[in-house]
Design an enzyme around this catalytic site. Structure first.
Site: not given
Ligand code: GLN
Length: 549
Positions: A149, A189, A382-384, A386, A406, A508, A20, A510
């Site tokens: 480190d 400190k 994405c997975l949402g 699907q 999948e 995506h 940040i 976002e």
């Molecule tokens: N698992 C799903 C796929 O591979 C969706 C991937 C995801 O949500 N980025 O297609």
């Protein structure tokens, strides 16, 4: 003007917010008319974070060129409104991979290959390639990990050499450290800072500016002490106090004079800062007129960093809509038809985020049925998306066994599947669709109303696609397919017309929401959620006046 390099190291502990600070400094320099990029050097041995567990590493941020990178690159893009690429994220794994490949190809001509100079040279070449591209006035380099480190040592040495190679006047070393408050002693400190600077100096890197993270204001005595014992001027001690929002940090850094110090020391030709838009945004974030709650139903909800870009996209979209979006984190494993009413009660909207694997799928599907039947705004990413297709196939198309391959390799109705040219790819990673792809949007759709155009590009990271052989059934039963990848005729967006706001996207969105350009789908989803909340009395008005600046 030759390119200037700013190296940012961190001391005392991890999680001080180096990403940040780098993004905030970047924002301040961009606001002064400079061309800036930020590079993250990560000292772990994975070649990239693509295969790392989100619990370990948080979200994998995907750049336009399809690189799977550290989530700090998301901050850089959101704050600076720039595009990053693979070159902005270097890991020890990638460095060693390159050096070992070169060695196998005989590039070192029989020499013994060593950390110094071969590994350090390889690190330097990655930073210099950005600097020498002629695209930037300033390259900010964030060195991951904590000074001291073992794994950070080659990076610190590379930075030390770079300062020599490109000329000291073209570089700056900023060290971010912690000034803890001991409540028993009622004192801040400085010893940890002194030790950290000492360790850094032992490696030949003296900081020019110290950014001291602290829970309390640093008074003159503390600043003096840090300056004296760490060998910097007092005006080069910059306090970084906890902020209500990360988006306030650039303004706080400006108040502390960080940008002025950097510009003076590097002799940069900079303009007066243009921060009006940023300040309006922060004002909107800190003073929303109302609050709504949106449920995020996912399987990594204990670790919010796993959904970093989604969280930030909601902050951007909330600001546009004059409201604050509070996320209700709902573990998909714990969501069942029996508790769904209670768990999703009062929600303005529901989002099912990206993910991989089978765990928690039933909870996600239950949430989608709930959103669909109760006309609650729903966004599937994405997975949402699907899952939304599977839900529709099971409950509206009369295919109760519909699934993604999948989740069930032998699914009777594989509505989400690998596409034929992926089936023979042996290496799993070989077939992941990564990076920017075109999408053509159907006019007169919710997506079109949000974007206001028919040709868009969005970033991807997935293997499975909506099955083109079965998609006819979804359409027959009323699901609308409103976005397509034109080259391969792949479904990118699904919607329900009769529903107030039900949109699933294969990509995506976002990842490219920034302060300057909040993502239109998030903005539209939040607007629909706000309307839903107002209609049902779920939105709460907020009455708090917080002055920004
Ligand atoms: N698992 C799903 C796929 O591979 C969706 C991937 C995801 O949500 N980025 O297609």
């Amino acid at each position: 003007m030759s390119t200037k390099y700013i190296f940012v190291t961190g001391g005392v502990t991890s999680s001080l917010g180096k990403g940040i600070i780098c993004a905030s400094l970047g924002r301040l320099l961009v606001a002064r008319g400079l061309r800036v990029t930020v590079q993250k050097l990560d000292p772990y041995i994975n070649v990239d974070p693509g295969t790392m567990n989100p619990y370990e590493h948080g979200e994998v941020y995907v750049t336009e060129d399809g690189a799977e990178t550290d989530l700090d690159l998301g901050h850089y893009e959101r704050f600076l409104d720039i595009k990053t690429s693979q070159e902005n994220n270097v890991t020890t794994g990638r460095i060693y991979n390159n050096v070992i490949s070169k060695e196998r190809q005989g590039a070192y001509q029989g020499k013994t290959v060593q950390v110094i100079p071969h590994i350090t040279d390889e690190i330097k070449s990655h930073t210099l390639s950005l600097g020498e591209s002629d695209d930037y006035d300033v390259v900010i380099v964030e060195i991951g990990g904590t000074v001291g480190d073992i794994e950070s040592l080659p990076y610190i040495e590379a930075v030390r050499q770079l300062r020599y190679d490109v000329g000291r006047q073209n570089t700056l070393s900023i060290h971010l450290t912690l000034v803890p408050y001991l409540s028993a002693a009622r004192e801040l400190k400085t010893k940890p800072t002194q030790h950290s600077v000492k360790t850094l100096s032992e490696s030949g890197l003296q900081p020019d500016i110290i950014v001291a993270r602290s829970e309390y204001e640093l008074d003159i005595t503390i600043r003096e002490k840090i300056a004296q014992f760490c060998n910097v001027e007092m005006k080069d001690v910059v306090a970084s106090l906890d902020a209500e929002s990360i988006y306030l940090v650039p303004l706080l850094m400006q108040e502390e004079g960080l940008d002025d110090r950097v510009i003076e020391k590097l002799e940069l030709e900079a303009e007066e800062p243009q921060l009006d838009q940023w300040m309006n945004f922060v004002e909107a974030v800190c003073n929303p007129s109302c609050e709504i709650e949106i449920a995020l139903v996912g399987k990594y909800v204990e670790h919010h960093d796993a959904y970093k870009s989604i969280v930030e996209a909601f902050i951007h979209a909330g600001a546009v809509n004059g409201c604050s979006v509070n996320i209700r984190w709902i573990h998909s494993d714990h969501l069942t038809n029996d508790n769904i009413e209670e768990k999703l009660d009062g929600m303005a909207g529901i989002i099912v985020p990206p993910g991989f694997g089978e765990r928690g799928i039933d909870g996600k599907i239950a949430a989608i049925t709930h959103a669909r039947e109760n006309e609650i705004p729903f966004f599937g990413v994405c997975l949402g998306m699907q899952c939304a297709v599977i839900e529709y196939a099971r409950n509206k198309c009369g295919w109760p066994t519909a699934n993604s391959t999948e989740l069930d390799e032998d699914a009777e109705y594989p509505v989400v599947d690998l596409i034929p040219d992926q089936l023979n790819v042996e290496e799993k990673d070989g077939c992941i669709r990564l990076g920017l792809y075109d999408c053509r949007i159907v006019e007169d759709s919710k997506a079109y109303r949000a974007y206001g155009e028919t040709q868009i590009q969005e970033r991807h990271r997935h293997r499975y696609e909506i099955n083109n052989n079965l998609r006819y059934k979804l359409v027959e039963e009323g699901m609308e397919l409103t976005g397509f990848n034109p080259e391969r005729d792949l479904v990118e967006i699904v919607e329900l017309e009769e529903h107030p706001w039900f949109v699933g996207v294969q990509f995506h969105p976002e990842l490219c929401s920034t302060v300057k350009k909040p993502h239109p789908l998030f903005v539209d989803f939040v607007q629909a959620s706000l309307e839903h909340a107002e209609e049902h009395g779920y939105s709460k008005s907020v009455n708090r006046e917080k002055a920004v600046n």
